[in-house]
Design a protein around this motif. Structure first.
Motif, PDB file in Angstrom:
ATOM      1  N   GLY A   1       0.799  -1.231   0.000  1.00  0.00           N
ATOM      2  CA  GLY A   1       0.000   0.000   0.000  1.00  0.00           C
ATOM      3  C   GLY A   1       0.828   1.276   0.000  1.00  0.00           C
ATOM      4  O   GLY A   1       2.030   1.255  -0.274  1.00  0.00           O
ATOM      5  N   SER A   2       0.171   2.382   0.337  1.00  0.00           N
ATOM      6  CA  SER A   2       0.825   3.698   0.266  1.00  0.00           C
ATOM      7  C   SER A   2       1.691   3.947   1.486  1.00  0.00           C
ATOM      8  O   SER A   2       1.557   3.281   2.508  1.00  0.00           O
ATOM      9  N   GLY A   3       2.546   4.953   1.367  1.00  0.00           N
ATOM     10  CA  GLY A   3       3.410   5.334   2.480  1.00  0.00           C
ATOM     11  C   GLY A   3       4.544   6.189   1.955  1.00  0.00           C
ATOM     12  O   GLY A   3       4.674   6.371   0.739  1.00  0.00           O
ATOM     13  N   SER A   4       5.363   6.676   2.850  1.00  0.00           N
ATOM     14  CA  SER A   4       6.540   7.431   2.410  1.00  0.00           C
ATOM     15  C   SER A   4       7.461   6.476   1.668  1.00  0.00           C
ATOM     16  O   SER A   4       7.291   5.252   1.728  1.00  0.00           O
ATOM     17  N   HIS A   5       8.449   7.025   0.995  1.00  0.00           N
ATOM     18  CA  HIS A   5       9.371   6.168   0.236  1.00  0.00           C
ATOM     19  C   HIS A   5      10.030   5.145   1.144  1.00  0.00           C
ATOM     20  O   HIS A   5      10.127   3.962   0.807  1.00  0.00           O
ATOM     21  N   ALA A   6      10.492   5.588   2.308  1.00  0.00           N
ATOM     22  CA  ALA A   6      11.192   4.669   3.209  1.00  0.00           C
ATOM     23  C   ALA A   6      10.242   3.593   3.723  1.00  0.00           C
ATOM     24  O   ALA A   6      10.594   2.410   3.764  1.00  0.00           O
ATOM     25  N   VAL A   7       9.042   4.001   4.084  1.00  0.00           N
ATOM     26  CA  VAL A   7       8.076   3.034   4.626  1.00  0.00           C
ATOM     27  C   VAL A   7       7.735   1.990   3.565  1.00  0.00           C
ATOM     28  O   VAL A   7       7.732   0.777   3.821  1.00  0.00           O
ATOM     29  N   GLN A   8       7.467   2.468   2.355  1.00  0.00           N
ATOM     30  CA  GLN A   8       7.092   1.564   1.266  1.00  0.00           C
ATOM     31  C   GLN A   8       8.250   0.606   0.944  1.00  0.00           C
ATOM     32  O   GLN A   8       8.073  -0.618   0.865  1.00  0.00           O
TER      33      GLN A   8
ATOM     34  N   ALA B   1      10.937  -0.201   2.739  1.00  0.00           N
ATOM     35  CA  ALA B   1      11.276  -1.102   3.847  1.00  0.00           C
ATOM     36  C   ALA B   1      10.243  -2.214   3.982  1.00  0.00           C
ATOM     37  O   ALA B   1      10.592  -3.378   4.235  1.00  0.00           O
ATOM     38  N   GLY B   2       8.981  -1.873   3.792  1.00  0.00           N
ATOM     39  CA  GLY B   2       7.919  -2.880   3.900  1.00  0.00           C
ATOM     40  C   GLY B   2       8.091  -3.963   2.846  1.00  0.00           C
ATOM     41  O   GLY B   2       7.962  -5.166   3.130  1.00  0.00           O
ATOM     42  N   ILE B   3       8.412  -3.546   1.641  1.00  0.00           N
ATOM     43  CA  ILE B   3       8.595  -4.527   0.561  1.00  0.00           C
ATOM     44  C   ILE B   3       9.839  -5.368   0.852  1.00  0.00           C
ATOM     45  O   ILE B   3       9.838  -6.592   0.661  1.00  0.00           O
ATOM     46  N   MET B   4      10.902  -4.740   1.346  1.00  0.00           N
ATOM     47  CA  MET B   4      12.136  -5.489   1.646  1.00  0.00           C
ATOM     48  C   MET B   4      11.882  -6.571   2.702  1.00  0.00           C
ATOM     49  O   MET B   4      12.321  -7.714   2.557  1.00  0.00           O
ATOM     50  N   THR B   5      11.167  -6.199   3.741  1.00  0.00           N
ATOM     51  CA  THR B   5      10.908  -7.159   4.822  1.00  0.00           C
ATOM     52  C   THR B   5      10.098  -8.347   4.298  1.00  0.00           C
ATOM     53  O   THR B   5      10.424  -9.509   4.562  1.00  0.00           O
ATOM     54  N   ALA B   6       9.053  -8.031   3.526  1.00  0.00           N
ATOM     55  CA  ALA B   6       8.213  -9.109   2.987  1.00  0.00           C
ATOM     56  C   ALA B   6       8.996  -9.955   1.988  1.00  0.00           C
ATOM     57  O   ALA B   6       8.850 -11.181   1.940  1.00  0.00           O
ATOM     58  N   CYS B   7       9.838  -9.298   1.205  1.00  0.00           N
ATOM     59  CA  CYS B   7      10.592 -10.005   0.158  1.00  0.00           C
ATOM     60  C   CYS B   7      11.627 -10.960   0.775  1.00  0.00           C
ATOM     61  O   CYS B   7      11.832 -12.070   0.281  1.00  0.00           O
ATOM     62  N   GLU B   8      12.237 -10.510   1.846  1.00  0.00           N
ATOM     63  CA  GLU B   8      13.252 -11.358   2.490  1.00  0.00           C
ATOM     64  C   GLU B   8      12.628 -12.679   2.948  1.00  0.00           C
ATOM     65  O   GLU B   8      13.172 -13.766   2.709  1.00  0.00           O
ATOM     66  N   LYS B   9      11.483 -12.586   3.550  1.00  0.00           N
ATOM     67  CA  LYS B   9      10.780 -13.785   4.048  1.00  0.00           C
ATOM     68  C   LYS B   9      10.403 -14.704   2.876  1.00  0.00           C
ATOM     69  O   LYS B   9      10.617 -15.919   2.927  1.00  0.00           O
ATOM     70  N   LEU B  10       9.897 -14.077   1.821  1.00  0.00           N
ATOM     71  CA  LEU B  10       9.498 -14.846   0.633  1.00  0.00           C
ATOM     72  C   LEU B  10      10.693 -15.584   0.025  1.00  0.00           C
ATOM     73  O   LEU B  10      10.599 -16.747  -0.376  1.00  0.00           O
TER      74      LEU B  10
ATOM     75  N   VAL C   1      10.251   1.775 -10.144  1.00  0.00           N
ATOM     76  CA  VAL C   1       9.422   2.186  -9.009  1.00  0.00           C
ATOM     77  C   VAL C   1      10.026   1.675  -7.691  1.00  0.00           C
ATOM     78  O   VAL C   1      11.011   0.939  -7.694  1.00  0.00           O
ATOM     79  N   ASN C   2       9.415   2.066  -6.585  1.00  0.00           N
ATOM     80  CA  ASN C   2       9.973   1.653  -5.288  1.00  0.00           C
ATOM     81  C   ASN C   2      10.012   0.129  -5.146  1.00  0.00           C
ATOM     82  O   ASN C   2      10.931  -0.413  -4.525  1.00  0.00           O
ATOM     83  N   SER C   3       9.040  -0.563  -5.709  1.00  0.00           N
ATOM     84  CA  SER C   3       9.034  -2.036  -5.658  1.00  0.00           C
ATOM     85  C   SER C   3      10.278  -2.605  -6.335  1.00  0.00           C
ATOM     86  O   SER C   3      10.830  -3.619  -5.892  1.00  0.00           O
ATOM     87  N   THR C   4      10.711  -1.970  -7.413  1.00  0.00           N
ATOM     88  CA  THR C   4      11.864  -2.448  -8.186  1.00  0.00           C
ATOM     89  C   THR C   4      13.122  -2.420  -7.324  1.00  0.00           C
ATOM     90  O   THR C   4      13.843  -3.417  -7.203  1.00  0.00           O
ATOM     91  N   VAL C   5      13.396  -1.283  -6.727  1.00  0.00           N
ATOM     92  CA  VAL C   5      14.641  -1.130  -5.954  1.00  0.00           C
ATOM     93  C   VAL C   5      14.590  -1.966  -4.674  1.00  0.00           C
ATOM     94  O   VAL C   5      15.599  -2.550  -4.263  1.00  0.00           O
ATOM     95  N   ALA C   6      13.423  -2.052  -4.051  1.00  0.00           N
ATOM     96  CA  ALA C   6      13.315  -2.787  -2.789  1.00  0.00           C
ATOM     97  C   ALA C   6      13.626  -4.265  -2.995  1.00  0.00           C
ATOM     98  O   ALA C   6      14.354  -4.881  -2.201  1.00  0.00           O
ATOM     99  N   VAL C   7      13.112  -4.832  -4.063  1.00  0.00           N
ATOM    100  CA  VAL C   7      13.342  -6.260  -4.325  1.00  0.00           C
ATOM    101  C   VAL C   7      14.783  -6.485  -4.769  1.00  0.00           C
ATOM    102  O   VAL C   7      15.431  -7.451  -4.347  1.00  0.00           O
ATOM    103  N   ALA C   8      15.314  -5.599  -5.603  1.00  0.00           N
ATOM    104  CA  ALA C   8      16.704  -5.758  -6.058  1.00  0.00           C
ATOM    105  C   ALA C   8      17.646  -5.757  -4.853  1.00  0.00           C
ATOM    106  O   ALA C   8      18.559  -6.587  -4.746  1.00  0.00           O
ATOM    107  N   LEU C   9      17.426  -4.847  -3.932  1.00  0.00           N
ATOM    108  CA  LEU C   9      18.304  -4.710  -2.763  1.00  0.00           C
ATOM    109  C   LEU C   9      18.211  -5.948  -1.862  1.00  0.00           C
ATOM    110  O   LEU C   9      19.231  -6.484  -1.392  1.00  0.00           O
ATOM    111  N   THR C  10      17.004  -6.421  -1.649  1.00  0.00           N
ATOM    112  CA  THR C  10      16.814  -7.606  -0.796  1.00  0.00           C
ATOM    113  C   THR C  10      17.459  -8.833  -1.437  1.00  0.00           C
ATOM    114  O   THR C  10      18.207  -9.575  -0.779  1.00  0.00           O
ATOM    115  N   ALA C  11      17.174  -9.053  -2.711  1.00  0.00           N
ATOM    116  CA  ALA C  11      17.676 -10.252  -3.394  1.00  0.00           C
ATOM    117  C   ALA C  11      19.203 -10.234  -3.451  1.00  0.00           C
ATOM    118  O   ALA C  11      19.855 -11.239  -3.146  1.00  0.00           O
TER     119      ALA C  11
END
Ligand code: UD1
Length: 365
Positions: A64-71, A73-82, A97-107
């Motif tokens: 969902g919505s949120g500041s850049h950091a919130v969005q 970080a939320g995706i990173m946390t969920a992605c790590e578990k997945l 988009v923010n989803s792109t960078v969050a997943v790249a960083l986690t992976a």
């Protein structure tokens, strides 16, 4: 073989993931689809899955919505578990988009190879959140799939390993070419009371335009003048809707009978409206490319673009947000002096297949 993790999160991701998902399936590569939920309104998400026949995501993060950091970080946390639970052989991310960078960083931190589709684009403007996302994602990616040769040049200039860079063409154009015939059946032109070829289409959602009331007002000033010559259809992004309501610009536009404000449109309706328009005004990245592919003049309401091929070879012109500059450029088009352009190299509808082959080779399937 462990599956490939395909990730999409926001509206401009869905038309990029659709042809790639199908191409991996054709090669019988195991994969699972993750939706981060960055965009969640049905009109920003569900309708694209329906229009583009994308299967239900295997995992939905619901960020969902949120500041850049919130969005992020939320995706990173969920992605790590997945990734812990499902151990993908590769993470495929698209766009900026923010989803792109969050997943790249986690992976990358979990030593999962990352493939970035739409790598190498640079606006050289770090006030744009997407530019930060592009820079970081490309730094972390093992496979860099570029849509145009300027992407290769940017990556090489940053010292990226040439073996990782693959010029494959523009994947959004795969979807556009696949869907163009279907879009012709859409009845949206009649529904909106438009005459084909005799209206302009506008989209606007960048924070730099809509979060700054003066800039937004300057664009609306231009719209009112353009609308004296042609009606302007304006499907509104949720961010734009909110900002225009809080600044009173919504009421001003609404009271102009020649400005046609709508909810965000689905893929097929939007493609129909775009393909029949006289010209497009936008601050979106994807529309600069789609108008070039369709040969429709595009005025980009920004000071720079990460997609210079659309200016050099395509139909795009940068006009910023100054009222007079926008109106003058629109006048030129209405006088028949709009750019017609040509189709850039490898924007041929076969990009997803090229990418799938390279991924398969990388995974030694
Ligand atoms: C995001 C992307 C941008 C892309 C755009 C396309 C980033 C940094 N930006 O920007 O590159 O061009 O998507 O749309 O990732 N909202 C809703 N419903 C939704 C989604 C958003 O109401 O389904 C509202 C929320 O109030 C949210 C705001 O729109 O705060 C902005 O959404 P967000 O995903 O943060 O960024 P976009 O502006 O959509």
């Amino acid at each position: 073989m462990q599956p490939v993790m395909m990730v999409a999160g926001a509206r401009p991701n869905f038309m990029k993931i659709a042809p790639l998902y199908a191409a991996l399936q054709e090669l019988q590569l195991p994969q699972f689809l993750v939706h981060t939920g960055q965009h969640y309104d049905p009109s920003m998400s569900r309708i694209f899955f329906d229009d583009l026949n994308i299967p239900e995501p295997d995992f939905y993060m619901g960020i969902g919505s949120g500041s850049h950091a919130v969005q992020t970080a939320g995706i990173m946390t969920a992605c790590e578990k997945l990734c812990q639970d499902h151990e993908p052989s590769m993470a495929v991310v698209v766009g900026d988009v923010n989803s792109t960078v969050a997943v790249a960083l986690t992976a990358a931190k979990m030593h999962i190879p990352v493939a970035h589709v739409e790598a190498g684009l640079r606006s050289f403007d770090r006030t744009m959140p997407e530019e930060i996302n592009r820079l970081v994602t490309d730094c972390l990616s093992d496979l860099l799939f570029t849509p145009s040769r300027d992407g290769n040049e940017n990556l090489l200039a940053e010292g990226k390993d040439p073996d990782r860079i693959h010029f494959v063409g523009n994947i959004m154009i795969d979807t556009l070419l696949q869907q163009l015939d279907r879009a012709q059946n859409a009845v949206i032109i009649d529904t909106l009371g438009l005459i084909p070829g005799n209206y302009a289409l506008l989209t606007l959602h960048r924070p730099s335009n809509v979060d700054d009331p003066d800039r937004f007002a300057s664009v609306v000033d231009a719209l009112e003048i353009i609308a004296e010559s042609v009606p302007v259809v304006f499907p509104m992004h949720p961010r734009t809707m909110k900002r225009s309501r809080s600044t009173g610009l919504y009421q001003r536009m609404k009271s102009n009978g020649r400005l046609i404000l709508t909810e965000p449109l689905g893929y097929l309706d939007f493609l129909k409206v775009m393909s029949e328009s006289h010209f497009v005004l936008t601050d979106s990245g994807g529309l600069q490319e789609e108008t070039t592919a369709l040969g429709i003049p595009c005025l980009t309401l920004r000071e720079n673009t990460e997609r210079p091929v659309t200016i050099r070879q395509g139909t795009n012109t940068l006009v910023g947000s100054d009222t007079e500059t926008i109106v003058e450029a629109a006048r030129q088009i209405l006088d028949g002096k709009g750019k017609s352009g040509r189709i850039p190299e490898l924007w041929d509808g076969r990009t997803a297949r090229r990418i799938a082959q390279i991924i398969a080779a990388e995974l030694k399937v």
